[in-house]
Design a protein around this motif. Structure first.
Motif, PDB file in Angstrom:
ATOM      1  N   TRP A  25     108.463  14.380 -37.297  1.00 25.41           N
ATOM      2  CA  TRP A  25     108.231  15.789 -37.622  1.00 25.41           C
ATOM      3  C   TRP A  25     106.781  16.072 -38.003  1.00 25.41           C
ATOM      4  CZ3 TRP A  25     112.855  17.629 -41.179  1.00 25.41           C
ATOM      5  CH2 TRP A  25     114.031  17.647 -40.424  1.00 25.41           C
ATOM      6  N   SER A  26     106.207  15.210 -38.837  1.00 27.81           N
ATOM      7  CA  SER A  26     104.868  15.484 -39.378  1.00 27.81           C
ATOM      8  C   SER A  26     104.073  14.186 -39.462  1.00 27.81           C
ATOM      9  CB  SER A  26     104.951  16.111 -40.781  1.00 27.81           C
ATOM     10  OG  SER A  26     105.776  17.256 -40.795  1.00 27.81           O
ATOM     11  N   TYR A  27     102.751  14.330 -39.299  1.00 25.52           N
ATOM     12  CA  TYR A  27     101.863  13.175 -39.313  1.00 25.52           C
ATOM     13  C   TYR A  27     100.564  13.552 -40.022  1.00 25.52           C
ATOM     14  CZ  TYR A  27     104.633  12.143 -35.022  1.00 25.52           C
ATOM     15  OH  TYR A  27     105.631  11.945 -34.083  1.00 25.52           O
ATOM     16  N   LEU A  28     100.029  12.642 -40.822  1.00 26.94           N
ATOM     17  CA  LEU A  28      98.625  12.780 -41.201  1.00 26.94           C
ATOM     18  C   LEU A  28      97.773  12.470 -39.980  1.00 26.94           C
ATOM     19  CD1 LEU A  28      98.399  11.207 -44.777  1.00 26.94           C
ATOM     20  CD2 LEU A  28      98.634  13.618 -44.136  1.00 26.94           C
ATOM     21  N   PRO A  29      96.595  13.071 -39.874  1.00 25.11           N
ATOM     22  CA  PRO A  29      95.791  12.880 -38.651  1.00 25.11           C
ATOM     23  C   PRO A  29      95.504  11.424 -38.326  1.00 25.11           C
ATOM     24  CG  PRO A  29      94.964  14.744 -39.891  1.00 25.11           C
ATOM     25  CD  PRO A  29      96.011  14.102 -40.756  1.00 25.11           C
ATOM     26  N   ASP A  30      95.342  10.562 -39.361  1.00 27.89           N
ATOM     27  CA  ASP A  30      95.075   9.145 -39.091  1.00 27.89           C
ATOM     28  C   ASP A  30      96.359   8.329 -38.981  1.00 27.89           C
ATOM     29  OD1 ASP A  30      95.953   9.027 -41.698  1.00 27.89           O
ATOM     30  OD2 ASP A  30      94.135   8.094 -42.510  1.00 27.89           O
ATOM     31  N   ARG A  31      97.530   9.011 -39.053  1.00 23.71           N
ATOM     32  CA  ARG A  31      98.857   8.390 -38.948  1.00 23.71           C
ATOM     33  C   ARG A  31      99.130   7.407 -40.079  1.00 23.71           C
ATOM     34  NH1 ARG A  31      96.592  10.974 -35.201  1.00 23.71           N
ATOM     35  NH2 ARG A  31      97.169  10.706 -32.998  1.00 23.71           N
ATOM     36  N   SER A  32      98.379   7.486 -41.174  1.00 26.49           N
ATOM     37  CA  SER A  32      98.612   6.580 -42.290  1.00 26.49           C
ATOM     38  C   SER A  32      99.944   6.875 -42.979  1.00 26.49           C
ATOM     39  CB  SER A  32      97.470   6.658 -43.305  1.00 26.49           C
ATOM     40  OG  SER A  32      97.313   7.989 -43.782  1.00 26.49           O
ATOM     41  N   ARG A  33     100.384   8.128 -42.912  1.00 27.54           N
ATOM     42  CA  ARG A  33     101.713   8.490 -43.400  1.00 27.54           C
ATOM     43  C   ARG A  33     102.338   9.433 -42.382  1.00 27.54           C
ATOM     44  NH1 ARG A  33     102.158  10.529 -49.413  1.00 27.54           N
ATOM     45  NH2 ARG A  33     104.308   9.816 -49.090  1.00 27.54           N
ATOM     46  N   VAL A  34     103.633   9.232 -42.165  1.00 21.41           N
ATOM     47  CA  VAL A  34     104.359  10.034 -41.181  1.00 21.41           C
ATOM     48  C   VAL A  34     105.729  10.365 -41.770  1.00 21.41           C
ATOM     49  CG1 VAL A  34     103.145   9.057 -39.200  1.00 21.41           C
ATOM     50  CG2 VAL A  34     105.238   7.953 -40.003  1.00 21.41           C
ATOM     51  N   TRP A  35     106.299  11.492 -41.333  1.00 21.99           N
ATOM     52  CA  TRP A  35     107.566  11.965 -41.891  1.00 21.99           C
ATOM     53  C   TRP A  35     108.513  12.467 -40.808  1.00 21.99           C
ATOM     54  CZ3 TRP A  35     102.829  13.070 -44.069  1.00 21.99           C
ATOM     55  CH2 TRP A  35     102.627  12.715 -45.415  1.00 21.99           C
ATOM     56  N   GLY A  36     109.790  12.243 -41.053  1.00 19.88           N
ATOM     57  CA  GLY A  36     110.853  13.037 -40.456  1.00 19.88           C
ATOM     58  C   GLY A  36     111.321  13.951 -41.575  1.00 19.88           C
ATOM     59  N   GLU A  37     112.624  13.986 -41.844  1.00 18.16           N
ATOM     60  CA  GLU A  37     113.049  14.728 -43.029  1.00 18.16           C
ATOM     61  C   GLU A  37     112.595  14.004 -44.297  1.00 18.16           C
ATOM     62  OE1 GLU A  37     116.825  17.204 -44.855  1.00 18.16           O
ATOM     63  OE2 GLU A  37     117.191  15.826 -43.211  1.00 18.16           O
ATOM     64  N   LEU A  38     112.494  12.682 -44.211  1.00 16.74           N
ATOM     65  CA  LEU A  38     111.906  11.854 -45.258  1.00 16.74           C
ATOM     66  C   LEU A  38     110.715  11.103 -44.671  1.00 16.74           C
ATOM     67  CD1 LEU A  38     115.137  10.316 -46.837  1.00 16.74           C
ATOM     68  CD2 LEU A  38     113.521  11.772 -48.025  1.00 16.74           C
ATOM     69  N   GLU A  39     109.939  10.448 -45.538  1.00 15.54           N
ATOM     70  CA  GLU A  39     108.865   9.612 -45.010  1.00 15.54           C
ATOM     71  C   GLU A  39     109.468   8.550 -44.096  1.00 15.54           C
ATOM     72  OE1 GLU A  39     104.675   7.546 -46.230  1.00 15.54           O
ATOM     73  OE2 GLU A  39     105.987   8.277 -47.826  1.00 15.54           O
TER      74      GLU A  39
END
Length: 527
Positions: free
Chosen positions: A54-68
């Protein structure tokens, strides 16, 4: 924000530079080029094995669906991988560009590669393997205090939040596009899963097949019960209708009729003629998560009334209208005193069986280890992540019922896809990103703004409105200082997502979908 937009629009009308004029009224070629550049980024830079989170930091260091999530994961639950596949097919129909079809095919392959042996899906697929999935559930999932559905790894498939349904509809749609054999086996498994998981009484459970160790927090397992929550049964009816239209199967019509009839069986007797989130095999209401008590539920009852009217349109059979007046009378009987209204939310979510009193859900503690949910009759300090009040327009439902009641069954169902059978599917499916669990979707921009705002790398910068604490270990048995009664998140060990005012700029799959819907609409309008 609205006033500022109006002011900017007025200023633009007075001083319009050539560059701004082009941005506000982009050509079809500019729209198509923007769509392609944004999609190349998603397919070639962001996707993992054809699937999406669902969501990503631009450097992909953290990524999420409904949860991380882990970087080896893709999300099935919308707006995830299957929704992206639908969007790509929409873009393919709007442009005729084969690139979008192949992008859709990659999303389908991700889903098929992650399909469970039974034929369904969980909330996500972890291509890191079983050990990686186990580690996620024992860390991030287990410590998400308010996200109880993620606190235990059942190992089976779920119909919750339309993930499995969205995936099946997408595979149906993709297969009938070109009848490619490579998608047929996965589609057949998925359709067989729908039929196999239907309960003998006609309903569907939240999860299937049922497992022995599914209970949480000392409560019986609710996931194998008849489930209305999140429109599980109605969504599966819709899946079967889609299959009936596109391909056809003699098993479809009996399965749909049995599913529609379970609405009649589960309605409780007057004067409490409503429904619960879940129902047992004896059709009595049952509780679910610890903040979903055994109760009658107003928004579920309103949804079931709407669905019964839909069944009348599908079949012309007046038996689906018969339960509605008593259900409407019950809703009117539980309207809250005006002093307890919040805006247009005039109804309690949960109503006690037998007394008709509102039930209010609370919590104490600061994390999943030391915290707990409880229910009483006190409306003060209710939980914030599950609305204690609902907006139900009973008068509108009554008017719709009376209008339908005046139309004979034959005329009302003359265009029913249930009765017509095989017919072409719509070329365009994604009308909007539904508001729901993904709180990071940003929309509402014009085609000109979208052409102008796509960044150099090929994505639309989105301020993430929801993030989460990284997993730092299990929560403490000691309650942390603070008031967590109505917050979305507990202490720093809670991995549940929560609202932030100044979140980081990130990449949002839902935002991409929203913006592409706008551009596809503009492209079609200009064709």
């Amino acid at each position: 924000m609205i006033a500022r937009r109006q002011l900017l629009a007025a200023s633009a009308a007075l001083m319009l530079t050539p560059a701004l004029a082009r941005a506000q009224s982009p050509s079809s070629a500019e729209i198509a080029a923007t769509m392609k550049r944004a999609t190349r980024f998603m397919v070639e830079k962001l996707a993992y094995r054809g699937g999406y989170l669902w969501s990503y930091l631009p450097d992909r260091s953290r990524v999420w669906g409904e949860l991380e999530a882990y970087k080896t994961m893709v999300w099935v639950q919308p707006p995830g991988t299957a929704t992206m596949g639908h969007l790509y097919l929409d873009a393919y129909h709007a442009t005729g560009d084969e690139y979008y079809y192949q992008a859709s095919a990659k999303a389908a392959q991700a889903l098929i590669d992650g399909q469970l042996p039974t034929g369904g899906w969980g909330y996500f697929i972890d291509f890191g393997g079983p050990a990686s999935t186990k580690r996620w559930y024992e860390t991030i999932g287990k410590n998400a205090w308010r996200m109880e559905e993620f606190q235990h790894h059942w190992g089976n498939a779920t119909f919750d939040d339309q993930g499995t349904g969205e995936a099946i509809r997408f595979l149906i749609r993709l297969y009938v596009e070109k009848r490619e054999a490579r998608f047929k086996r996965g589609l057949d498994k998925a359709i067989n899963f729908i039929f196999a998981s239907q309960l003998d009484n006609g309903g569907w459970p939240q999860r299937w097949p049922r497992v022995k160790d599914g209970g949480l927090h000392g409560k019986p397992d609710y996931t194998g019960l008849i489930t209305f929550n999140d429109s599980v049964i109605n969504d599966n009816i819709d899946v079967l209708l889609t299959y009936h239209q596109a391909i056809g199967d003699p098993r479809v019509l009996p399965a749909i009729e049995r599913a529609m009839d379970v609405y009649l069986k589960t309605q409780q007797p007057a004067p409490q003629a409503g429904w619960g989130l879940q129902h047992r095999a004896d059709f009595s209401p049952a509780g679910a998560r610890t903040y979903e008590p055994e109760a009658l539920v107003t928004h579920t009852t309103a949804s079931n009334i709407q669905e019964l009217m839909g069944f009348y349109r599908l079949t012309g059979n007046a038996k689906y209208l018969a339960p509605i007046p008593a259900a409407l009378d019950w809703l009117d009987s539980v309207r809250l005193p005006e002093a307890l209204w919040v805006g247009n939310r005039q109804f309690p979510t949960f109503v006690e069986i037998g007394t008709n009193k509102p039930l209010w859900v609370h919590r104490r503690g600061s994390n999943v280890v030391n915290g707990e949910y409880y229910v009483d009759h006190d409306p003060a300090h209710t939980i914030g992540h599950y609305n204690p009040r609902r907006s139900v327009d009973v008068s509108k439902l009554r008017r719709e019922y009376e209008k339908l009641r005046a139309i004979p069954g034959g005329p009302v169902s003359k265009d029913s896809p249930l009765l017509k059978g095989r017919q072409p599917l719509s070329a365009y499916w994604v009308a909007a990103v539904e508001p729901g669990s993904d709180m990071n979707v940003t929309g509402g921009k014009s085609a000109g703004e979208l052409v102008a705002s796509l960044n150099a790398e090929g994505w639309w910068p989105t301020q993430l409105k929801a993030i989460s604490h990284p997993y730092r270990g299990p929560g403490s048995k000691e309650v942390a200082p603070g008031d967590f009664r109505s917050s979305n998140v507990g202490d720093s060990s809670d991995t549940s997502p929560f609202d932030v005012k100044d979140g980081p700029i990130g990449i949002s799959t839902g935002t991409y979908i929203d913006h592409m819907v706008t551009l596809i609409g503009a492209l079609r309008a200009g064709s």
